[in-house]
Scaffold this active site. Sequence first.
Site, short mmCIF file in Angstrom:
data_model
loop_
_atom_site.label_atom_id
_atom_site.label_comp_id
_atom_site.label_asym_id
_atom_site.label_seq_id
_atom_site.Cartn_x
_atom_site.Cartn_y
_atom_site.Cartn_z
N LYS A 139 36.18 53.59 57.49
CA LYS A 139 37.39 52.85 57.60
C LYS A 139 38.14 52.44 56.41
CE LYS A 139 39.04 48.41 58.91
NZ LYS A 139 39.83 48.36 57.48
N GLY A 181 34.08 45.33 49.18
CA GLY A 181 35.11 44.15 49.42
C GLY A 181 34.54 42.60 48.99
N SER A 182 35.16 41.69 49.85
CA SER A 182 34.93 40.33 49.54
C SER A 182 33.50 39.78 49.89
CB SER A 182 35.96 39.64 50.18
OG SER A 182 35.80 39.37 51.77
N THR A 183 33.12 38.94 49.46
CA THR A 183 31.79 38.28 49.61
C THR A 183 31.97 37.48 51.20
OG1 THR A 183 31.27 37.77 47.23
CG2 THR A 183 30.02 36.37 49.20
N GLY A 232 31.39 40.73 53.52
CA GLY A 232 30.00 40.84 53.35
C GLY A 232 29.07 40.40 54.21
N GLU A 238 28.71 45.94 48.08
CA GLU A 238 29.39 45.65 46.62
C GLU A 238 30.49 44.79 47.03
OE1 GLU A 238 31.50 45.25 43.77
OE2 GLU A 238 32.32 47.26 44.37
N CYS A 287 37.39 44.31 41.13
CA CYS A 287 35.93 43.43 41.40
C CYS A 287 35.58 43.13 39.75
CB CYS A 287 35.24 43.73 42.08
SG CYS A 287 34.70 45.70 41.91
N GLU A 293 37.85 34.26 42.53
CA GLU A 293 38.14 35.76 42.39
C GLU A 293 39.61 35.70 42.86
OE1 GLU A 293 36.77 39.85 42.80
OE2 GLU A 293 36.40 38.72 44.45
#
Length: 499
Positions: free
Chosen positions: A192, A245-247, A250, A268, A303, A402
């Site tokens: 994706k 991507g973002s936490t 995730g 990651e 990142c 971030e």
Amino acid sequence: MTVTDIVTTTDWVRRAKDMVVPAGIFVDGEMRAAAGTRAIRTPRDGSVIGELAWAGEGDVDVAVAAARRAFDHGPWPRMHPRERGEILQAFSALVHEHRDELALLVSLEMGKPIRAAHDIELRALVRTLRYYGEIADKEHGEVTPTTDGELSLVTREPSGVVASVVSWNFPLTLAGWKFAPALAAGCAVVLKTAEQSPLSMQRVAELGAQAGLPPGVLNVLSGDGVVVGRALGLHRDVDVLTFTGSTAVGRHFLRYSADSNLKRVQLELGGKSPNIIFPDAPDLDAAADTAAWAIFFNSGEMCTAGSRLVVHRDVADQVVDRIVRTSASWAPGDPLDPTTTMGPLVDQSALDRVLGQLEEGIAAGGRVLTGGRQARPDSGGPYLEPTVVTGLGRDNLLVREELFAPVLSVLEVADEDEAVAVAGDTPYGLAAAVWTSDLGTAHRVAKRLKAGTVWVNCYEEGDLSVPFGGVKLSGFGRDKSRHALDEYTDLKTTWIAHG
């Protein structure tokens, strides 16, 4: 050959007008329509560059079914690994051949300067495909100790259908880090794209088919994360899900795994990386210039961006003054100009968010030394000046969050212990850097830092042979190197009693 040897800004603009933009999603070996369409705008100037098929849940089912057939019944996982490797190397050669076209798509879709798209992004994908093509037939199993009359074999087998969800900031680099080792291992992939960078990977998938990938082995969907990403996370025919991507997102994928088939999830995630400069750095000017590069390159949309400068107070003024002077060379420009070093942010919502965060952080005590404002306001694109902020407390949001923007937070420290404490005062643990001439200091500080990568007297250096990933809220997966193959293979023990 660099991009500046090839064409001028005028040439790139003309190519952009004449190019054929991908219009479909790539499923089961062909471009096809999807549940809907989406007008794709470029952050260069906000204009529409094409209409792209936009996947829905039904398209996810079709793509996963194609990958399932390719894995369960197709030739790919049954090929000799050498044959898979040869196809991946042919894939690498085709990407290299089409690097101008692909670089232009990357530059248009997410605003990366054309020079960086051509010389860095495309180089990374070419090398990634070549690397995994070369090692595809060099991973071996084990024969473990047993007694007479018994034989124990440990073999690696491809895990099955891999769903890969990638970020927009390095749309081809990050995608390659996922799908190349998965393909080398013998898996089938449904990838994706990010909503903001959905074009370049569709074209790459076409090149993969030309290189010899069987239908269904590499499928690429463009669509909304809350629809396509969620459907992949919950799909019971997906065996492994890998995400960059973002936490926050995730966490969703971990929940999707728990709520479906307990698929293995590789994450990651974000970072708030400290860049520590001690007075005995080998070259303070080089350290300052690299610190500027570490936060302004790719518009700070990395990142691993060195977004927190942790600098000893004895040299803080010297280092920060040079960074402020250097920031002028990072003034935002047209991403199709080969001399541009920093392009726009990815979209207007990103610019609005960062400007709001800057306003809040400054109100809490920060002081802007340079930047902090929208740049090129008449361009139609979301450009932000390279920004340096000082006078920040450790709890300031500019230090804690971030930002994914060219915003450097400066934190002064008195000694090594304070530097380590400040550097570690973050929920993230992706990367860090230390600048010192003392080998003992370098080893000691690197060991004390909780991060997946620690650079010493450099920043963002590495090679495909070394793993990449983080700890803490930066996730736990590993991309690159032989270790990435662990994410897409299962260990099987076969115990034979032979009399």
